[in-house]
Enzyme design. Structure first.
Site, mmCIF file in Angstrom:
data_model
loop_
_atom_site.group_PDB
_atom_site.id
_atom_site.type_symbol
_atom_site.label_atom_id
_atom_site.label_comp_id
_atom_site.label_asym_id
_atom_site.label_seq_id
_atom_site.Cartn_x
_atom_site.Cartn_y
_atom_site.Cartn_z
ATOM 1 N N ASN A 73 -15.378 24.917 -25.711
ATOM 2 C CA ASN A 73 -16.078 23.999 -25.144
ATOM 3 C C ASN A 73 -15.891 24.015 -23.625
ATOM 4 O O ASN A 73 -14.679 24.678 -23.225
ATOM 5 C CB ASN A 73 -15.636 22.600 -25.423
ATOM 6 C CG ASN A 73 -16.130 22.381 -26.980
ATOM 7 O OD1 ASN A 73 -16.886 22.943 -27.464
ATOM 8 N ND2 ASN A 73 -14.977 21.557 -27.738
ATOM 9 N N LYS A 84 -15.838 26.536 -32.079
ATOM 10 C CA LYS A 84 -16.181 25.955 -30.719
ATOM 11 C C LYS A 84 -15.211 26.487 -29.545
ATOM 12 O O LYS A 84 -14.042 26.819 -29.751
ATOM 13 C CB LYS A 84 -15.799 24.580 -30.884
ATOM 14 C CG LYS A 84 -16.831 23.606 -31.419
ATOM 15 C CD LYS A 84 -18.457 23.708 -31.241
ATOM 16 C CE LYS A 84 -18.514 22.783 -30.041
ATOM 17 N NZ LYS A 84 -18.428 21.472 -30.241
ATOM 18 N N HIS A 113 -38.345 23.013 -13.964
ATOM 19 C CA HIS A 113 -38.489 21.991 -14.974
ATOM 20 C C HIS A 113 -37.610 22.283 -16.356
ATOM 21 O O HIS A 113 -38.058 22.113 -17.655
ATOM 22 C CB HIS A 113 -39.939 21.932 -15.596
ATOM 23 C CG HIS A 113 -41.015 21.439 -14.464
ATOM 24 N ND1 HIS A 113 -41.043 20.223 -13.794
ATOM 25 C CD2 HIS A 113 -41.510 22.298 -13.555
ATOM 26 C CE1 HIS A 113 -42.042 20.376 -12.965
ATOM 27 N NE2 HIS A 113 -42.209 21.518 -12.459
ATOM 28 N N SER A 161 0.922 -1.163 -0.023
ATOM 29 C CA SER A 161 0.056 0.155 0.059
ATOM 30 C C SER A 161 0.890 1.198 0.070
ATOM 31 O O SER A 161 0.404 2.222 -0.204
ATOM 32 C CB SER A 161 -0.990 -0.113 1.081
ATOM 33 O OG SER A 161 -0.197 -0.158 2.454
ATOM 34 N N GLU A 191 -17.627 20.524 -17.614
ATOM 35 C CA GLU A 191 -18.091 19.181 -17.911
ATOM 36 C C GLU A 191 -17.188 18.145 -16.779
ATOM 37 O O GLU A 191 -17.894 17.117 -16.291
ATOM 38 C CB GLU A 191 -17.631 18.715 -19.404
ATOM 39 C CG GLU A 191 -18.694 19.546 -20.169
ATOM 40 C CD GLU A 191 -18.117 19.355 -21.642
ATOM 41 O OE1 GLU A 191 -19.210 19.556 -22.358
ATOM 42 O OE2 GLU A 191 -17.018 19.380 -21.999
ATOM 43 N N SER A 248 -11.824 23.211 -30.667
ATOM 44 C CA SER A 248 -12.034 22.028 -31.465
ATOM 45 C C SER A 248 -11.441 21.992 -32.454
ATOM 46 O O SER A 248 -10.796 23.053 -33.005
ATOM 47 C CB SER A 248 -13.595 21.829 -32.028
ATOM 48 O OG SER A 248 -13.627 21.040 -33.166
HETATM 49 N N1 ARG Z 1 -1.175 -0.943 5.709
HETATM 50 C C1 ARG Z 1 -2.131 -1.498 6.513
HETATM 51 C C2 ARG Z 1 -3.410 -0.674 6.494
HETATM 52 O O1 ARG Z 1 -3.509 0.295 5.922
HETATM 53 C C3 ARG Z 1 -1.820 -0.944 8.065
HETATM 54 C C4 ARG Z 1 -2.244 -1.989 8.987
HETATM 55 C C5 ARG Z 1 -1.879 -3.338 8.876
HETATM 56 N N2 ARG Z 1 -2.240 -4.344 9.921
HETATM 57 C C6 ARG Z 1 -2.200 -5.478 9.824
HETATM 58 N N3 ARG Z 1 -2.682 -6.305 10.772
HETATM 59 N N4 ARG Z 1 -1.898 -6.141 8.880
HETATM 60 O O2 ARG Z 1 -4.650 -1.538 6.611
#
Ligand code: ARG
Length: 476
Positions: free
Chosen positions: A314, A312, A179, A47, A319, A306
């Site tokens: 835009n 154009k 409306h 992560s 959007e 465009s």
């Molecule tokens: N990167 C993990 C999360 O965001 C941290 C917590 C990890 N905890 C564990 N018991 N593996 O969830």
């Protein structure tokens, strides 16, 4: 616990089996494992590619925790200082873009703890009395307080821009729609102040989210706290998790503290609502800037041309605002679904809580900044808008409203059939359909007069609108 951690750290990297290239890295939990995770598993489970932005908050949490451990006698003063200084150095390195993130170390927390080992051997003692579960919950709560403050301030800029535009356009009359049919006249100022009410509520919502985030989960451990003599009040105070009197605010159930993601969902709900408001403004401005409406001219720097059609211009920025609001709604749905079936307490699913929240923040902050720059307006008027006022004119002459409505409807039909503006119908023909018309009935169609007749609270009369502008200028 501390002992076990230390032992696992002492496992020399060179002796880990070659089968899992992450084995060496998993010093924080690798003690019971003969091999490290498969490369594919690391790629899937890391992560750090998205949670590295938590670094300043994770470091603040670790520094507070180290100071508390020293007070509890679990670190010497020298060890505490080495940890705090080492973490400062790591933060500086991260902010300078010189830190090497390693996906084999999974997340921001383990990357930083691992890097701290280069600064001090005391790094191995830092994780006493905490778990990554309360660590990440703490970092995220700190992040929510920070991100809500960013959005609060950006929304303040947007509100001030809207109020300034309202002030400059108090005399510009334009049709209000229901409306998407022309309904009654309003001013550009009154229309813009409607958005001000919406975004002011959004701003208050982010304030509430920050308030709900302002409770410290640190000390909850993995699920059931710790046997070590920690001081939760101290770390809470150190991290600014305090009420208006400076008293620490602590989560009251360790299982709730590591399992709950309410604040994430509240944040995403506030973001989705705010994005919805931005999308409605965008839609109004897209319509207004079209050749069919021509009520607004958009600034060139937020439009595109465009390659084929030279005429154009835009409204791409608007959007995209409309489009990105869909994304914000999706993020809210993702989090609601993520948590609904999870057994207590922490499950790794919860790592998926961060990408939607971070993306919602990034996109909403940009969107609010874009909208602040784009706000502009122009005006138009049309006598048909005052058909209701003509009915009111008849009511004042004693005609029941339903009958007045019917008579004016007949006048509108006649005007349409004879292609005459409503206020230019021949006197005899008009009177044939509405005998109670007063001598001055055509005065009703003066838009300025029509607005001046709307001076009760919340209405678009010029004095009301001026009072609202004054109120918002004071409040903002
Ligand atoms: N990167 C993990 C999360 O965001 C941290 C917590 C990890 N905890 C564990 N018991 N593996 O969830």
């Amino acid at each position: 616990m501390a002992k076990a951690t230390q032992k696992s750290r002492q496992r020399p990297a060179a002796k880990t089996p070659a089968s899992g290239h992450g084995a060496a890295a998993q010093a924080t939990w690798g003690g019971r494992f003969a091999s490290g995770p498969a490369a594919l598993m690391l790629q899937f489970s890391e992560s750090v590619s998205f949670d590295r932005r938590l670094a300043p908050f994770d470091i603040a949490g670790s520094q507070a925790h180290a100071k508390m451990l020293a007070r509890a006698g679990l670190l010497t003063a020298a060890e505490r200082d080495a940890i705090v200084r080492g973490l400062d150095a790591i933060l500086a390195e991260i902010q300078a873009g010189a830190f090497t993130w390693d996906t084999a170390l999974e997340d921001v927390h383990m990357n930083i703890e691992h890097a701290l080992r280069r600064h001090t051997a005391a790094a191995a003692k830092l994780h006493a009395g905490r778990s990554r579960n309360d660590q990440v919950a703490t970092a995220m709560r700190l992040w929510f307080k920070w991100s809500c403050a960013q959005l609060f301030s950006a929304l303040g800029d947007l509100l001030r821009a809207l109020v300034a535009q309202a002030e400059a356009n108090q005399a510009s009359i334009l049709p209000g729609y229901t409306h998407l049919q022309r309904a009654q006249p309003v001013t550009v100022a009154h229309h813009l102040l409607a958005y001000v009410e919406m975004f002011a509520r959004d701003r208050t919502r982010f304030l509430h989210v920050a308030e709900n985030a302002n409770i410290c989960p640190l000390g909850s451990g993995a699920i059931a706290g710790t046997t070590l003599p920690i001081d939760r009040e101290f770390t809470a105070r150190e991290l600014g998790f305090v009420d208006s009197q400076g008293h620490p605010r602590l989560t009251q159930n360790s299982m709730d503290a590591v399992a709950d993601r309410d604040v994430f969902i509240e944040f995403l709900a506030a973001a989705a609502l705010c994005g919805g408001h931005a999308s409605r403004v965008a839609e109004d401005l897209i319509l207004w800037s079209s050749a069919e409406f021509r009520f607004a001219v958009l600034p060139e720097e937020f439009t595109t041309g465009s390659s084929l059609m030279p005429q154009k211009k835009n409204p791409d920025a608007l959007e995209l605002l409309r489009g990105k609001s869909a994304r914000l709604q999706g993020h809210l749905q993702t989090l609601l679904t993520l948590v609904k079936g999870l057994p207590l307490t922490y499950n790794r699913d919860l790592q998926e809580d961060k990408p939607p929240v971070f993306d919602a923040f990034d996109q909403l902050l940009l969107g609010v900044q874009i909208l602040t720059r784009v706000i502009c307006a122009a005006a138009a008027s049309d006598p048909l808008l005052l058909a209701t006022d003509l009915a009111d004119h008849l009511v004042l002459a004693g005609v029941p409203f339903r009958d007045a409505h019917h008579a004016v409807g007949a006048l509108v039909a006649l005007a349409e059939k004879s292609r005459t503006p409503l206020n230019e119908l021949p006197e005899d023909e008009a009177r044939a359909l509405a005998p109670q018309l007063g001598k001055n009935w055509r005065d009703v169609f003066d838009p300025a007069r029509a607005l001046a007749a709307r001076e009760r609270p919340g209405m678009p009369g010029p004095k009301q609108v001026a009072a609202q502008i004054a109120r918002w200028k004071k409040a903002l």
